[in-house]
Design a protein around this motif. Sequence first.
Motif, PDB file in Angstrom:
ATOM      1  N   UNK A 294       0.899   1.436  -2.182  1.00 53.90           N
ATOM      2  CA  UNK A 294       0.776   2.171  -0.979  1.00 53.90           C
ATOM      3  C   UNK A 294       0.667   3.753  -1.174  1.00 53.90           C
ATOM      4  N   UNK A 295       1.578   3.999  -2.414  1.00 52.52           N
ATOM      5  CA  UNK A 295       1.651   5.614  -2.684  1.00 52.52           C
ATOM      6  C   UNK A 295       0.461   5.970  -3.635  1.00 52.52           C
ATOM      7  N   UNK A 296       0.092   5.082  -4.511  1.00 48.40           N
ATOM      8  CA  UNK A 296      -1.073   5.215  -5.376  1.00 48.40           C
ATOM      9  C   UNK A 296      -2.150   5.628  -4.710  1.00 48.40           C
ATOM     10  N   UNK A 297      -2.493   4.680  -3.658  1.00 50.72           N
ATOM     11  CA  UNK A 297      -3.886   4.693  -3.066  1.00 50.72           C
ATOM     12  C   UNK A 297      -3.916   5.433  -1.553  1.00 50.72           C
ATOM     13  N   UNK A 298      -2.507   6.148  -1.224  1.00 51.58           N
ATOM     14  CA  UNK A 298      -2.494   7.071  -0.124  1.00 51.58           C
ATOM     15  C   UNK A 298      -2.752   6.182   1.121  1.00 51.58           C
ATOM     16  N   UNK A 299      -1.958   5.046   1.340  1.00 51.78           N
ATOM     17  CA  UNK A 299      -2.102   4.249   2.467  1.00 51.78           C
ATOM     18  C   UNK A 299      -1.430   4.734   3.662  1.00 51.78           C
ATOM     19  N   UNK A 300      -2.010   4.835   4.987  1.00 55.61           N
ATOM     20  CA  UNK A 300      -1.297   4.914   6.074  1.00 55.61           C
ATOM     21  C   UNK A 300      -0.737   3.550   6.333  1.00 55.61           C
ATOM     22  N   UNK A 301       0.575   3.531   6.935  1.00 57.22           N
ATOM     23  CA  UNK A 301       1.078   2.163   7.211  1.00 57.22           C
ATOM     24  C   UNK A 301       1.501   2.064   8.736  1.00 57.22           C
ATOM     25  N   UNK A 302       0.883   1.303   9.429  1.00 59.21           N
ATOM     26  CA  UNK A 302       1.081   1.295  10.822  1.00 59.21           C
ATOM     27  C   UNK A 302       1.656  -0.245  11.095  1.00 59.21           C
TER      28      UNK A 302
END
Length: 353
Positions: free
Chosen positions: A165-173
């Motif tokens: 999640x951090x490596x790919x800049x993922x927004x989590x909703x």
Amino acid sequence: MSDFFHGEYKVHGGKLVVADLAVDAGRLARVSISGDFFLEPDEALADINAALEGQPSDTPAAALAEAIEAALRPGVVLFGFSAQAVAIAVRRALAQATGWADHQWEVIAPSVLPTYVNVALDEVLTEEVGAGRRNPTLRFWDWEEPSVVIGSFQSVRNELDPDGVARHGITVARRISGGGAMFMEAGNCITYSLYVPQTLVDGLTFADSYLFLDGWVMEALGSIGVEAFYVPLNDIATDQGKIGGAAQKRLGNGGMLHHVTMSYDIDADKMVQVLRIGAEKLSDKGTTSAKKRVDPLRRQTGLGRAEIIEAMAATFTARYGARSSTLTEAELAEAARRVESKFATDEWLNRIP
């Protein structure tokens, strides 16, 4: 003499069931069930009518179906329909259940919005339809930021790899409907939401409601050469693999959300770095590779994403007489407010850690 009422229900993949009846002193009277179904022996039709005669007019569909089943003698064969289908036709005759043709449908074309706004709009628009302030609506999503949208009851810890999640800049909703996690990058998925009154699925089982609400999209996919089908409960697949999944949420005010995401051109390598897809889930789907679970529509059709969405919208519009619509300023403002108060908060996202 009471007025007569008329209701019809077409069984998904089956036959038409028609109910004609009156209501006397709050109870069903002069009930006549007909249709192009098959029934053996013929005498069973009289038993079905008799089982409905005298039932309170507000009897739920499930109870009507139980009364019919109790009245049928051993060995009776219903082909192309069921006691449940008869109950739905009766409920429609009484205007306690509705069909597609009973509503003015609207379609909202995709416009780029933040993922948090998209999930908030699902709650806002479902409430609006339930309250009668908006017509039943089909809305296509669009977004820019890479995201994962998890189901209402999923655990953040169990579903996501924090390093990925951090490596790919993922927004989590987190969305309001159940089901599984959706890995979404700009242009890699086709996502839509249906906002409907629950009267549209009155009497249907949860499993049947998925098939019923997505009949139009199966037709649309067929028009572009994709023969799709449901794998119970909520996976949409072809003979080449899974292409998507559906989820639902029913609200207390009578509104209902039916949400679908289909893979268009997913980056499977990135997906498995972001999502934790366990061996148990893979084994249940009959495969040992997360990357092989999903077969994107781009590969199956050779069409652009916009072309596929256009085909879907055109099929829905032609089938149900839908008209174009847009999000109102009030709806967008309310969605923004709920992003701040709910959907972007740690309390909501981590309500199941």
